[in-house]
Design a protein around this motif. Sequence first.
Motif, mmCIF file in Angstrom:
data_model
loop_
_atom_site.group_PDB
_atom_site.id
_atom_site.type_symbol
_atom_site.label_atom_id
_atom_site.label_comp_id
_atom_site.label_asym_id
_atom_site.label_seq_id
_atom_site.Cartn_x
_atom_site.Cartn_y
_atom_site.Cartn_z
ATOM 1 N N ASP A 39 0.814 -1.214 0.000
ATOM 2 C CA ASP A 39 0.000 0.000 0.000
ATOM 3 C C ASP A 39 0.850 1.268 0.000
ATOM 4 O OD1 ASP A 39 -2.382 -1.478 0.101
ATOM 5 O OD2 ASP A 39 -2.310 -1.565 2.301
ATOM 6 N N VAL A 40 2.129 1.136 0.291
ATOM 7 C CA VAL A 40 3.036 2.281 0.393
ATOM 8 C C VAL A 40 3.698 2.541 -0.964
ATOM 9 C CG1 VAL A 40 5.105 3.186 1.523
ATOM 10 C CG2 VAL A 40 3.474 1.789 2.823
ATOM 11 N N GLN A 41 3.577 3.777 -1.424
ATOM 12 C CA GLN A 41 4.240 4.191 -2.665
ATOM 13 C C GLN A 41 5.684 4.549 -2.336
ATOM 14 O OE1 GLN A 41 2.575 4.270 -5.726
ATOM 15 N NE2 GLN A 41 0.961 3.307 -4.540
ATOM 16 N N ASP A 42 6.639 3.808 -2.869
ATOM 17 C CA ASP A 42 8.036 4.146 -2.576
ATOM 18 C C ASP A 42 8.746 4.793 -3.762
ATOM 19 O OD1 ASP A 42 8.250 1.870 -4.143
ATOM 20 O OD2 ASP A 42 9.567 0.797 -2.769
ATOM 21 N N GLN A 43 8.179 4.683 -4.962
ATOM 22 C CA GLN A 43 8.703 5.388 -6.134
ATOM 23 C C GLN A 43 7.865 6.651 -6.280
ATOM 24 O OE1 GLN A 43 11.499 4.368 -7.731
ATOM 25 N NE2 GLN A 43 11.485 2.836 -6.096
ATOM 26 N N LEU A 44 8.447 7.774 -5.934
ATOM 27 C CA LEU A 44 7.707 9.022 -5.799
ATOM 28 C C LEU A 44 7.906 9.947 -6.987
ATOM 29 C CD1 LEU A 44 8.787 9.730 -2.116
ATOM 30 C CD2 LEU A 44 6.756 8.466 -2.894
ATOM 31 N N ARG A 45 6.877 10.728 -7.257
ATOM 32 C CA ARG A 45 6.931 11.832 -8.214
ATOM 33 C C ARG A 45 6.199 12.999 -7.590
ATOM 34 N NH1 ARG A 45 7.605 11.893 -14.244
ATOM 35 N NH2 ARG A 45 8.691 9.976 -14.669
ATOM 36 N N CYS A 46 6.780 14.178 -7.695
ATOM 37 C CA CYS A 46 6.118 15.367 -7.185
ATOM 38 C C CYS A 46 4.850 15.596 -8.004
ATOM 39 C CB CYS A 46 7.048 16.576 -7.278
ATOM 40 S SG CYS A 46 6.289 18.096 -6.656
ATOM 41 N N THR A 47 3.729 15.698 -7.313
ATOM 42 C CA THR A 47 2.432 15.833 -7.973
ATOM 43 C C THR A 47 1.946 17.277 -8.039
ATOM 44 O OG1 THR A 47 1.332 15.403 -5.871
ATOM 45 C CG2 THR A 47 1.707 13.504 -7.317
ATOM 46 N N LEU A 48 2.755 18.208 -7.579
ATOM 47 C CA LEU A 48 2.364 19.613 -7.593
ATOM 48 C C LEU A 48 2.527 20.213 -8.984
ATOM 49 C CD1 LEU A 48 4.147 20.820 -4.328
ATOM 50 C CD2 LEU A 48 1.716 20.248 -4.629
ATOM 51 N N GLN A 49 1.904 21.365 -9.182
ATOM 52 C CA GLN A 49 2.126 22.127 -10.410
ATOM 53 C C GLN A 49 3.622 22.417 -10.506
ATOM 54 O OE1 GLN A 49 -0.211 25.724 -10.721
ATOM 55 N NE2 GLN A 49 1.167 26.606 -12.225
ATOM 56 N N ALA A 50 4.170 22.401 -11.717
ATOM 57 C CA ALA A 50 5.601 22.650 -11.921
ATOM 58 C C ALA A 50 6.031 23.912 -11.170
ATOM 59 C CB ALA A 50 5.891 22.784 -13.406
ATOM 60 N N HIS A 51 7.187 23.826 -10.535
ATOM 61 C CA HIS A 51 7.674 24.931 -9.713
ATOM 62 C C HIS A 51 9.193 24.948 -9.750
ATOM 63 C CE1 HIS A 51 8.487 21.935 -6.435
ATOM 64 N NE2 HIS A 51 7.482 21.328 -7.045
ATOM 65 N N VAL A 52 9.767 26.141 -9.572
ATOM 66 C CA VAL A 52 11.226 26.266 -9.559
ATOM 67 C C VAL A 52 11.755 26.521 -8.157
ATOM 68 C CG1 VAL A 52 11.433 26.968 -11.963
ATOM 69 C CG2 VAL A 52 11.094 28.710 -10.225
ATOM 70 N N THR A 53 10.859 26.794 -7.213
ATOM 71 C CA THR A 53 11.256 26.966 -5.815
ATOM 72 C C THR A 53 10.315 26.139 -4.949
ATOM 73 O OG1 THR A 53 9.826 28.891 -5.491
ATOM 74 C CG2 THR A 53 12.089 29.320 -6.211
ATOM 75 N N GLY A 54 10.704 25.941 -3.717
ATOM 76 C CA GLY A 54 9.851 25.222 -2.775
ATOM 77 C C GLY A 54 10.078 23.721 -2.818
ATOM 78 N N ALA A 55 9.500 23.047 -1.839
ATOM 79 C CA ALA A 55 9.676 21.603 -1.688
ATOM 80 C C ALA A 55 8.808 20.825 -2.669
ATOM 81 C CB ALA A 55 9.320 21.191 -0.261
ATOM 82 N N HIS A 56 9.291 19.640 -3.008
ATOM 83 C CA HIS A 56 8.512 18.689 -3.794
ATOM 84 C C HIS A 56 7.612 17.921 -2.837
ATOM 85 C CE1 HIS A 56 10.803 19.454 -7.379
ATOM 86 N NE2 HIS A 56 11.926 19.271 -6.707
ATOM 87 N N SER A 57 6.474 17.438 -3.334
ATOM 88 C CA SER A 57 5.515 16.697 -2.510
ATOM 89 C C SER A 57 5.017 15.479 -3.247
ATOM 90 C CB SER A 57 4.303 17.577 -2.171
ATOM 91 O OG SER A 57 4.687 18.681 -1.411
ATOM 92 N N SER A 58 4.808 14.396 -2.497
ATOM 93 C CA SER A 58 4.265 13.184 -3.103
ATOM 94 C C SER A 58 3.403 12.420 -2.105
ATOM 95 C CB SER A 58 5.388 12.277 -3.595
ATOM 96 O OG SER A 58 4.859 11.146 -4.260
ATOM 97 N N PHE A 59 2.334 11.859 -2.628
ATOM 98 C CA PHE A 59 1.464 10.951 -1.892
ATOM 99 C C PHE A 59 2.248 9.690 -1.568
ATOM 100 C CE2 PHE A 59 -1.134 7.137 -2.425
ATOM 101 C CZ PHE A 59 -2.132 7.339 -1.501
ATOM 102 N N VAL A 60 2.075 9.158 -0.359
ATOM 103 C CA VAL A 60 2.745 7.925 0.052
ATOM 104 C C VAL A 60 1.734 6.799 0.301
ATOM 105 C CG1 VAL A 60 4.182 6.853 1.844
ATOM 106 C CG2 VAL A 60 4.704 9.167 1.030
ATOM 107 N N MET A 61 0.653 7.105 1.033
ATOM 108 C CA MET A 61 -0.306 6.050 1.354
ATOM 109 C C MET A 61 -1.644 6.646 1.776
ATOM 110 S SD MET A 61 0.099 2.966 4.152
ATOM 111 C CE MET A 61 -0.315 3.958 5.584
ATOM 112 N N GLU A 62 -2.716 6.031 1.288
ATOM 113 C CA GLU A 62 -4.074 6.427 1.684
ATOM 114 C C GLU A 62 -4.370 5.856 3.069
ATOM 115 O OE1 GLU A 62 -7.261 8.569 1.285
ATOM 116 O OE2 GLU A 62 -6.017 8.319 -0.498
#
Length: 136
Positions: A39-62
């Motif tokens: 159930d845990v996503q370990d291969q992550l991709r940032c799901t936010l709108q493209a950005h050049v600053t700030g942290a990346h974010s990814s869903f891990v588990m529902e």
Amino acid sequence: MTQAERHLFPVCGHRAHLPDELAAQALTFAAPGAAEPDDVQDQLRCTLQAHVTGAHSSFVMELDGRTSGAVWTHWARGGVPEALVVKQDCPVSGPEPACEPCCEYVDHPGAHTWELDYSWRNTPLVTAPKLRELLV
């Protein structure tokens, strides 16, 4: 208005791997017996709108339950995920007739998921200089 008729923003798509210790920790956020390692996503991709600053974010588990939220992780550009956090789901839904729910977390930066273009799945990752060019 169909998705093809709307202007879509590029999604970031920056990749990262969830360290094994964080993958194991993610399971502790679920009720006993409610989650398994798959159930845990370990291969992550940032799901936010493209950005050049700030942290990346990814869903891990529902998490179970309508109001339980989900486990997310964040990481700095050039870094790796170092912590997990439970965040409530974004409460915003898209326009009618689809009323598609946003799949991000509450108060996320950038566009909602129905406003994002996920064509990065079929194209090379956009570099920061190219991203600046696209955003201007």
